[in-house]
Design a protein around this motif. Structure first.
Motif, PDB file in Angstrom:
ATOM      1  N   PHE A 175      50.904   6.592 -69.423  1.00  0.00           N
ATOM      2  CA  PHE A 175      50.552   7.792 -70.359  1.00  0.00           C
ATOM      3  C   PHE A 175      51.546   7.984 -71.402  1.00  0.00           C
ATOM      4  CE2 PHE A 175      53.573   9.156 -67.026  1.00  0.00           C
ATOM      5  CZ  PHE A 175      54.512   9.906 -67.901  1.00  0.00           C
ATOM      6  N   TYR A 176      50.919   8.352 -72.679  1.00  0.00           N
ATOM      7  CA  TYR A 176      51.435   8.431 -73.812  1.00  0.00           C
ATOM      8  C   TYR A 176      51.040   9.732 -74.750  1.00  0.00           C
ATOM      9  CZ  TYR A 176      53.116   7.625 -78.703  1.00  0.00           C
ATOM     10  OH  TYR A 176      53.746   7.555 -79.856  1.00  0.00           O
ATOM     11  N   THR A 177      51.986  10.371 -75.103  1.00  0.00           N
ATOM     12  CA  THR A 177      51.595  11.357 -76.035  1.00  0.00           C
ATOM     13  C   THR A 177      52.581  11.625 -77.207  1.00  0.00           C
ATOM     14  OG1 THR A 177      50.953  13.839 -76.234  1.00  0.00           O
ATOM     15  CG2 THR A 177      52.782  13.358 -74.918  1.00  0.00           C
ATOM     16  N   MET A 178      52.282  12.117 -78.262  1.00  0.00           N
ATOM     17  CA  MET A 178      53.070  12.329 -79.546  1.00  0.00           C
ATOM     18  C   MET A 178      52.571  13.700 -80.310  1.00  0.00           C
ATOM     19  SD  MET A 178      52.900  12.039 -83.014  1.00  0.00           S
ATOM     20  CE  MET A 178      52.018  10.558 -83.392  1.00  0.00           C
ATOM     21  N   LEU A 179      53.453  14.386 -80.684  1.00  0.00           N
ATOM     22  CA  LEU A 179      53.010  15.393 -81.397  1.00  0.00           C
ATOM     23  C   LEU A 179      53.967  15.457 -82.597  1.00  0.00           C
ATOM     24  CD1 LEU A 179      51.497  17.869 -82.098  1.00  0.00           C
ATOM     25  CD2 LEU A 179      52.946  19.324 -80.702  1.00  0.00           C
ATOM     26  N   THR A 180      53.671  15.956 -83.778  1.00  0.00           N
ATOM     27  CA  THR A 180      54.450  16.023 -84.905  1.00  0.00           C
ATOM     28  C   THR A 180      53.976  17.243 -85.753  1.00  0.00           C
ATOM     29  OG1 THR A 180      53.462  14.677 -86.301  1.00  0.00           O
ATOM     30  CG2 THR A 180      55.147  13.668 -85.013  1.00  0.00           C
ATOM     31  N   GLU A 181      54.749  18.123 -86.315  1.00  0.00           N
ATOM     32  CA  GLU A 181      54.533  19.100 -87.186  1.00  0.00           C
ATOM     33  C   GLU A 181      54.980  18.547 -88.442  1.00  0.00           C
ATOM     34  OE1 GLU A 181      53.738  22.650 -89.551  1.00  0.00           O
ATOM     35  OE2 GLU A 181      55.883  22.094 -89.028  1.00  0.00           O
ATOM     36  N   ASN A 182      54.298  18.590 -89.677  1.00  0.00           N
ATOM     37  CA  ASN A 182      54.715  18.249 -90.904  1.00  0.00           C
ATOM     38  C   ASN A 182      54.349  19.071 -92.041  1.00  0.00           C
ATOM     39  OD1 ASN A 182      54.433  15.155 -89.934  1.00  0.00           O
ATOM     40  ND2 ASN A 182      52.720  16.158 -89.029  1.00  0.00           N
ATOM     41  N   GLN A 183      55.285  18.887 -93.067  1.00  0.00           N
ATOM     42  CA  GLN A 183      55.155  19.516 -94.590  1.00  0.00           C
ATOM     43  C   GLN A 183      55.233  18.225 -95.223  1.00  0.00           C
ATOM     44  OE1 GLN A 183      57.303  21.590 -92.506  1.00  0.00           O
ATOM     45  NE2 GLN A 183      55.406  22.568 -91.689  1.00  0.00           N
ATOM     46  N   ILE A 184      54.341  17.771 -96.183  1.00  0.00           N
ATOM     47  CA  ILE A 184      54.568  16.676 -97.099  1.00  0.00           C
ATOM     48  C   ILE A 184      54.084  17.066 -98.353  1.00  0.00           C
ATOM     49  CG2 ILE A 184      53.802  14.359 -97.334  1.00  0.00           C
ATOM     50  CD1 ILE A 184      53.642  14.004 -94.412  1.00  0.00           C
ATOM     51  N   ALA A 185      54.705  16.631 -99.305  1.00  0.00           N
ATOM     52  CA  ALA A 185      54.088  16.751-100.705  1.00  0.00           C
ATOM     53  C   ALA A 185      54.076  15.263-101.219  1.00  0.00           C
ATOM     54  CB  ALA A 185      55.028  17.314-101.798  1.00  0.00           C
ATOM     55  N   TYR A 186      52.924  14.697-101.465  1.00  0.00           N
ATOM     56  CA  TYR A 186      52.517  13.202-101.614  1.00  0.00           C
ATOM     57  C   TYR A 186      52.802  12.931-103.102  1.00  0.00           C
ATOM     58  CZ  TYR A 186      50.368  12.679 -96.822  1.00  0.00           C
ATOM     59  OH  TYR A 186      50.366  12.471 -95.615  1.00  0.00           O
ATOM     60  N   VAL A 209      49.212  24.442 -98.473  1.00  0.00           N
ATOM     61  CA  VAL A 209      49.939  25.701 -98.367  1.00  0.00           C
ATOM     62  C   VAL A 209      50.312  26.151 -99.568  1.00  0.00           C
ATOM     63  CG1 VAL A 209      50.663  25.049 -96.010  1.00  0.00           C
ATOM     64  CG2 VAL A 209      52.174  24.524 -98.073  1.00  0.00           C
ATOM     65  N   ASP A 210      50.120  25.614-100.735  1.00  0.00           N
ATOM     66  CA  ASP A 210      50.862  26.175-102.031  1.00  0.00           C
ATOM     67  C   ASP A 210      49.356  26.701-102.878  1.00  0.00           C
ATOM     68  OD1 ASP A 210      51.780  26.168-104.910  1.00  0.00           O
ATOM     69  OD2 ASP A 210      53.482  25.819-104.014  1.00  0.00           O
ATOM     70  N   SER A 211      49.735  27.973-103.360  1.00  0.00           N
ATOM     71  CA  SER A 211      48.362  28.363-104.028  1.00  0.00           C
ATOM     72  C   SER A 211      48.069  27.552-105.327  1.00  0.00           C
ATOM     73  CB  SER A 211      48.770  29.702-104.597  1.00  0.00           C
ATOM     74  OG  SER A 211      49.949  29.782-105.360  1.00  0.00           O
TER      75      SER A 211
END
Length: 570
Positions: A175-186, A209-211
């Motif tokens: 079994f395998y699981t991965m979870l990430t929470e990300n904020q990225i400006a490319y 998320v930025d207006s």
């Protein structure tokens, strides 16, 4: 019929064979897989490196055997890398070393001072538990990077936190699981790409998320999860959300990891020199408008894929593949495509030729323990009747040729790679959004879609065990659409709409964009899977028709733990 039902059709028996999860699908691991298979002097019959990811247990066996091969002439850096691979999958050492010897190997992964007694006992694991019945490894994921881009309104950055869990039950169920929470400006060019395709590389659902839309700060979850088991001695099944990569190159023209993870059942059958892969997948057709209030489900689309690979000799591998992309079925997944051993093009024709059929071949030839020659040929609804007529629009194909040269010019751990790719206009596209080779708005093969030719040169040098230097060069000619005309570069578009003509089509037609992308980077491993990265990127795009050139200079620095670098070379 949903894929969950298909999965349960396969859960009919368990064997006593040990079953591992898969290796990470990133550039570092792919490099190690290719390099050490070349260095071994023969193709493995346990795993096939042109189908990634590979099993952890199988790659560890290659590392163990190579380490004990006196004819391999391994450098100090090679031995460090092989120890890294063994540490990363140490739970399978007992299956590859004689009793007693595996204990010594496992000991090399021990830390001197565990944290609070139970944490960081192993260099490769923040926490683990391991006995004959149950094995689990838990690691945090962290990445923080910042930089500059002279074309962007705000500076690029990456802020990622998450967790990764893998293990097995009785060495039968992995079994395998991965979870990430990300904020990225490319970087700006990635933001421009996302506006064109309405999606970000490697990811699915994202929020801005930025207006100020020019800043395009994205916030999203990224997740994968699957189980694996041996249904029979020679049959491995995987079910869950994950990605696949077919080929030995920087790019795959068959199936790549550039899009988001997708739900699929994968069956891997290996008998002697032969490997047969079946993938039954549910993708997402994000191109269909749905209610913005979230009251409608994004409609699914599907694809089936099979790939027969054979080690013709100890150094030559040839593979044949076929895939069908389809959707808009009231029954969901069309049961006609569940047959794992039929020619799908026959089935597609039997149903009225409404789906997208793609076939092709790939090969790899390793020689002299230094070189690997590889390539791919993809035919998308190819019609030989019109082939001789110049530039017929539906002469749709893509091809790749590449050469890898390890320990180049006698310099240990200097590896060079050159690769050439092209795809004719309208390749991978179709007359329905349910049948184009797109998942969650992004190509399932090459980032540029189609109507391009590309040359890549990659240099990777590891002068010290913990230090890796990279040089990536990309030069491409891409025919982009303009004035609403479909010139065959954007594979999201219907090839029957706004196509200017049927004949005299050529690669680069439309708004020709000449792209040059150079990246120089360095990574230093502080600890197991803990890296400091620095990179500089220069990207130029020239449009001859308008005599305009855009130049971007991008730099970045960061630290990452238990996560690979995102490849944004396009």
């Amino acid at each position: 019929m949903r894929l969950s039902f298909i999965f349960f059709l396969g859960v009919i028996s368990f064997s006593s064979s040990a079953q591992s999860t898969f290796t990470p699908l990133n550039n570092d691991y792919s490099h190690f897989i290719e390099r050490y298979e070349i260095r071994s002097g023969r193709l493995s019959n346990k795993f096939y490196s042109n189908v990634k990811p590979v099993g952890r247990k199988d790659l560890l066996e290659l590392a163990v055997n190579l380490e004990q091969d006196s004819s391999a002439k391994l450098s100090k850096v090679d031995r460090f890398n092989l120890a890294y691979l063994q540490n990363d999958s140490w739970e399978w050492l007992a299956d590859n070393y004689p009793s007693g010897m595996n204990e010594d190997k496992a000991h090399q992964n021990n830390t001197r001072k565990p944290f609070l007694k139970y944490f960081l006992q192993k260099k490769s694991d923040f926490y683990y538990f391991h006995n004959e019945d149950f094995d689990i490894h838990i690691n945090p994921i962290f990445q923080f990077a910042f930089g500059g881009d002279d074309q962007a309104k705000n500076s690029p950055f990456t802020n990622t936190r998450g967790i990764e869990i893998r293990g097995n039950l009785n060495k039968k169920l992995g079994f395998y699981t991965m979870l990430t929470e990300n904020q990225i400006a490319y970087p700006q060019y990635v933001r421009d790409y996302s506006r064109l395709y309405n999606g970000f590389p490697y990811e699915g659902f994202t929020k801005i998320v930025d207006s100020d839309s020019t800043k395009m700060i994205t916030d999203f979850f990224s997740a994968r999860g699957y189980i694996t088991f041996k249904a029979l001695k020679n049959l491995t099944l995987q079910f869950g959300h994950d990605k696949n990569f077919i080929g030995s190159g920087v790019r795959s023209l068959i199936l790549s990891d550039f899009s988001a993870p997708y739900l699929h059942l994968k069956a891997i059958t290996q008998v002697g020199r032969f490997q047969y892969i079946n993938i039954f997948a549910q993708a997402v057709n994000k191109q269909v408008p749905v209610a913005k209030d979230g009251t409608e489900q994004i409609p699914p689309k599907y694809f089936t894929f099979h790939h027969l690979s054979a080690n013709i000799t100890k150094n030559l591998n040839i593979g044949l593949f076929e895939t069908i992309i389809f959707g808009q079925r009231k029954i969901g997944f069309d049961v006609n495509y569940l047959n794992p051993i039929i020619f799908y093009r026959y089935v597609e024709g039997h149903l009225g030729s409404v789906d997208n059929s793609i076939v092709g071949v790939d090969f790899k030839y390793n020689f002299l323990r230094r070189f690997s020659l590889y390539g791919q040929l993809v035919l998308d609804e190819f019609n030989f009747k019109h082939f001789k007529r110049k530039g017929w629009w539906a002469t749709k194909y893509a091809t790749q040729i590449g050469l890898r040269y390890i320990d180049a010019l006698g310099i240990k751990n200097l590896d060079l790679q050159a690769e050439y790719n092209l795809a004719r206009p309208y390749t991978y596209s179709h007359n329905s959004t349910y049948s184009n080779f797109v998942h969650y708005n992004l190509p399932l093969a090459h980032p540029l879609g189609s109507n391009f030719r590309e040359f890549l040169f990659i240099a990777r040098y590891q002068p010290l065990p913990r230090l890796t230097l990279n040089y990536n060069f990309m030069m491409a000619q891409h025919g982009e659409d303009y004035n609403f005309i479909n010139w065959g570069g954007n594979i999201q578009r219907n090839y029957n709409l706004l196509r200017p003509y049927d004949y005299n089509n050529f690669i680069g037609q439309g708004n020709e964009a000449n792209i040059q992308n150079i990246e120089i980077g360095a990574s230093y491993m502080l600890g197991h899977n803990l890296f400091i990265d620095a990179a500089f990127q220069n990207r130029k795009v020239n449009y001859p028709e308008t005599a305009t050139t855009t130049t971007s200079n991008i730099f970045s620095m960061g630290v990452r733990w238990n996560i690979g670098k995102r490849q944004l070379l396009f």
